[in-house]
Write a protein that holds these residues in place. Sequence first.
Motif, PDB file in Angstrom:
ATOM      1  N   ASP A 180       0.809  -1.219   0.000  1.00 17.82           N
ATOM      2  CA  ASP A 180       0.000   0.000   0.000  1.00 17.82           C
ATOM      3  C   ASP A 180       0.848   1.278   0.000  1.00 17.82           C
ATOM      4  O   ASP A 180       0.327   2.379   0.175  1.00 17.82           O
ATOM      5  N   GLY A 181       2.191   1.122  -0.182  1.00 20.12           N
ATOM      6  CA  GLY A 181       3.057   2.284  -0.228  1.00 20.12           C
ATOM      7  C   GLY A 181       3.565   2.750   1.121  1.00 20.12           C
ATOM      8  O   GLY A 181       4.179   3.822   1.205  1.00 20.12           O
ATOM      9  N   ARG A 182       3.344   1.945   2.172  1.00 13.19           N
ATOM     10  CA  ARG A 182       3.845   2.273   3.506  1.00 13.19           C
ATOM     11  C   ARG A 182       5.053   1.378   3.822  1.00 13.19           C
ATOM     12  O   ARG A 182       5.214   0.301   3.256  1.00 13.19           O
ATOM     13  N   PHE A 183       5.900   1.845   4.752  1.00 13.05           N
ATOM     14  CA  PHE A 183       7.044   1.037   5.163  1.00 13.05           C
ATOM     15  C   PHE A 183       7.185   1.076   6.676  1.00 13.05           C
ATOM     16  O   PHE A 183       6.752   2.013   7.352  1.00 13.05           O
ATOM     17  N   TYR A 186      13.422  -0.630  11.200  1.00  9.17           N
ATOM     18  CA  TYR A 186      13.932  -0.794  12.562  1.00  9.17           C
ATOM     19  C   TYR A 186      15.429  -1.040  12.488  1.00  9.17           C
ATOM     20  O   TYR A 186      15.923  -1.732  11.583  1.00  9.17           O
ATOM     21  N   ILE A 187      16.180  -0.456  13.447  1.00  4.35           N
ATOM     22  CA  ILE A 187      17.611  -0.703  13.517  1.00  4.35           C
ATOM     23  C   ILE A 187      18.022  -0.778  14.986  1.00  4.35           C
ATOM     24  O   ILE A 187      17.446  -0.095  15.841  1.00  4.35           O
ATOM     25  N   SER A 188      19.008  -1.619  15.270  1.00  6.34           N
ATOM     26  CA  SER A 188      19.523  -1.781  16.629  1.00  6.34           C
ATOM     27  C   SER A 188      21.041  -1.877  16.554  1.00  6.34           C
ATOM     28  O   SER A 188      21.593  -2.690  15.815  1.00  6.34           O
ATOM     29  N   TYR A 189      21.731  -1.002  17.308  1.00  9.90           N
ATOM     30  CA  TYR A 189      23.185  -1.054  17.380  1.00  9.90           C
ATOM     31  C   TYR A 189      23.595  -0.598  18.771  1.00  9.90           C
ATOM     32  O   TYR A 189      23.101   0.384  19.294  1.00  9.90           O
ATOM     33  N   GLY A 190      24.499  -1.336  19.387  1.00  8.89           N
ATOM     34  CA  GLY A 190      24.882  -1.014  20.752  1.00  8.89           C
ATOM     35  C   GLY A 190      23.662  -1.069  21.660  1.00  8.89           C
ATOM     36  O   GLY A 190      22.904  -2.028  21.672  1.00  8.89           O
ATOM     37  N   SER A 191      23.463  -0.013  22.422  1.00  7.08           N
ATOM     38  CA  SER A 191      22.304   0.069  23.315  1.00  7.08           C
ATOM     39  C   SER A 191      21.190   0.914  22.712  1.00  7.08           C
ATOM     40  O   SER A 191      20.248   1.278  23.413  1.00  7.08           O
ATOM     41  N   VAL A 192      21.285   1.240  21.421  1.00  9.88           N
ATOM     42  CA  VAL A 192      20.316   2.120  20.769  1.00  9.88           C
ATOM     43  C   VAL A 192      19.385   1.312  19.884  1.00  9.88           C
ATOM     44  O   VAL A 192      19.825   0.500  19.068  1.00  9.88           O
ATOM     45  N   ASP A 193      18.092   1.534  20.052  1.00  8.69           N
ATOM     46  CA  ASP A 193      17.061   0.974  19.177  1.00  8.69           C
ATOM     47  C   ASP A 193      16.286   2.126  18.572  1.00  8.69           C
ATOM     48  O   ASP A 193      15.823   3.013  19.295  1.00  8.69           O
ATOM     49  N   GLN A 194      16.127   2.127  17.255  1.00 13.57           N
ATOM     50  CA  GLN A 194      15.396   3.186  16.572  1.00 13.57           C
ATOM     51  C   GLN A 194      14.439   2.579  15.570  1.00 13.57           C
ATOM     52  O   GLN A 194      14.668   1.486  15.050  1.00 13.57           O
ATOM     53  N   MET A 195      13.358   3.307  15.288  1.00 20.69           N
ATOM     54  CA  MET A 195      12.374   2.821  14.332  1.00 20.69           C
ATOM     55  C   MET A 195      11.765   3.993  13.586  1.00 20.69           C
ATOM     56  O   MET A 195      11.822   5.141  14.040  1.00 20.69           O
ATOM     57  N   ALA A 196      11.198   3.706  12.435  1.00 22.79           N
ATOM     58  CA  ALA A 196      10.521   4.725  11.639  1.00 22.79           C
ATOM     59  C   ALA A 196       9.471   4.035  10.786  1.00 22.79           C
ATOM     60  O   ALA A 196       9.556   2.838  10.494  1.00 22.79           O
ATOM     61  N   GLU A 197       8.481   4.819  10.394  1.00 22.30           N
ATOM     62  CA  GLU A 197       7.475   4.347   9.460  1.00 22.30           C
ATOM     63  C   GLU A 197       7.075   5.514   8.589  1.00 22.30           C
ATOM     64  O   GLU A 197       7.276   6.680   8.951  1.00 22.30           O
ATOM     65  N   GLY A 198       6.526   5.220   7.429  1.00 22.50           N
ATOM     66  CA  GLY A 198       6.132   6.303   6.532  1.00 22.50           C
ATOM     67  C   GLY A 198       5.786   5.772   5.151  1.00 22.50           C
ATOM     68  O   GLY A 198       5.291   4.656   5.009  1.00 22.50           O
ATOM     69  N   ARG A 199       6.097   6.579   4.133  1.00 17.92           N
ATOM     70  CA  ARG A 199       5.746   6.238   2.749  1.00 17.92           C
ATOM     71  C   ARG A 199       7.011   5.885   1.966  1.00 17.92           C
ATOM     72  O   ARG A 199       8.097   6.373   2.276  1.00 17.92           O
ATOM     73  N   MET A 208      12.970   5.289  -2.333  1.00 18.83           N
ATOM     74  CA  MET A 208      12.993   6.439  -1.441  1.00 18.83           C
ATOM     75  C   MET A 208      12.049   6.188  -0.279  1.00 18.83           C
ATOM     76  O   MET A 208      10.869   5.864  -0.484  1.00 18.83           O
ATOM     77  N   LEU A 209      12.577   6.312   0.943  1.00 16.79           N
ATOM     78  CA  LEU A 209      11.760   6.222   2.154  1.00 16.79           C
ATOM     79  C   LEU A 209      11.557   7.630   2.690  1.00 16.79           C
ATOM     80  O   LEU A 209      12.519   8.381   2.847  1.00 16.79           O
ATOM     81  N   VAL A 210      10.329   7.998   2.974  1.00 17.01           N
ATOM     82  CA  VAL A 210      10.015   9.295   3.576  1.00 17.01           C
ATOM     83  C   VAL A 210       9.309   9.019   4.894  1.00 17.01           C
ATOM     84  O   VAL A 210       8.186   8.513   4.920  1.00 17.01           O
ATOM     85  N   ALA A 211       9.988   9.317   5.999  1.00 19.83           N
ATOM     86  CA  ALA A 211       9.471   8.983   7.320  1.00 19.83           C
ATOM     87  C   ALA A 211       8.376   9.954   7.747  1.00 19.83           C
ATOM     88  O   ALA A 211       8.449  11.161   7.467  1.00 19.83           O
TER      89      ALA A 211
END
Length: 488
Positions: A180-183, A186-199, A208-211
């Motif tokens: 549906d064009g969404r994404f 997720y990324i994890s390195y060291g003690s850092v966890d980050q996430m994003a979602e978007g188009r 191209m990811l646009v968060a």
Amino acid sequence: MNRTGSIVATILATALTAFLPAAPALSDPWEEAGLLLEKAAAARDAGNLPEVVSIYRKAAQLLEQGKPHDDPVSLILRAELQRDLARAMVDAGTGDPCVPLAQGQRLLQQAGGADSLSYGTKVQEEIGHGADQLSPEQQRQRCASTAPPVDPGQADSALVGHYYLSGVMETGSELRLKADGRFDWYISYGSVDQMAEGRWGASGGAVMLVADQPAADAPLFRADERFEWNEDAERRMRELAEDKAVEAAAALCPWNVAVAMSPPVLLPEDRPPASAADIASAHKALAQAEMARDTASRAAAVAVGSASIDAAESEHAANAIDTWHNAKQAMENAYRVAGMEAPDIGAPVMPPACTHRRVDHGVAIPQSEWQPSVAVIVGDPARELRLSRVGVVFIYSDGHRETAQTSRGGWAFAPARTGATVSQLVLSFPEPVNRSQTLSIPPIAHGVQTVIADTRQIEAPPFTQMRLDVRDGDLFPQDMPRGRYSRN
């Protein structure tokens, strides 16, 4: 450390370059900026807040114009300077703090794309830490995004799927491109966890990811479902009360903590029979252990029985308990040497305030024993999270207020009041988010009110846009030279 002091330390490269020997040395503009910020510290101490802002601006301009480095370390330091400039503006009540905050975000995004992974996980953690500080500042100042929306293009059905990162040491990451064009990313390195979602979209041999960016004016909390008081709520309330009682006992009687003791004496198998002297020593050790036990009992009673906590009495009790432990072990060793079984002399008698017996919470609680109260559960179901440490103020219809904080599982409780109902809740995130919101709810005398927290409002995504080259069905992030996302 105050705000000015923290940035002086970082400008002088003590925060990051110490563990990054490969990072470029900070040249004269950095030294000059450090001197400027020492002047800013003096101006702050003198209460001249407008001068602090002026000096921060000069330092930022100096680093911007003086052939700035593009390595991640320098970019992180410049972003931190922009954050502190925004805070100084708020303190002085001058200028628009959203401008330096936006510049700080751009610098961090540039740092994340400047081959930052080659500098190690520590730099990645600093980038994440910087973003975690800038995002709440932007939320507090209600900074609206002025960037025009980016069109990522049309989603390509041939690229839809679940991708996994490889080629980057000590880093795990997943990317899911949906039809549906969404994404989701997720990324994890060291003690850092980050996430994003978007188009997402594909064109020109790249994805191209646009968060999605959090809206500054979106509500952080909203009331959701309500439930009648039930056994689960009763059990949770009792567990929380029990935890508080245990904490109170530990604070009042710190000597309850077990002390370290030496290992028991090991005797050789061919040792001769115990002598009369060994037996006499064992009996003497028994008398000393019993005396130490009784002394510890009296010391604990005196320490707890005082009108107020007396540090000297508390220390005396702790020493007495320690002495008893050692005497008891000496007795057991003496009996072992004498070839006899050591008697059970019991432990010092602790005052009731020092003891708390745990309840078996697996046993059913009859409804007749329930104590219906008002409970709140705070969570973010979109991320399957229950949130602890959220402040909750229960406002009753008679004007009374009860203050609580969510514990594990996102629960907070307040007592029911005769003839009054709870009609408002004030919920707040602690530092560094420091945001609060008042919710009006239908009056509740007792029961459970659930509250949804949109945690995306307090955590900006780690990137605005990400471009990945498409080669042989795999995706190669342009800002991550050795990385490759592949479908399994």
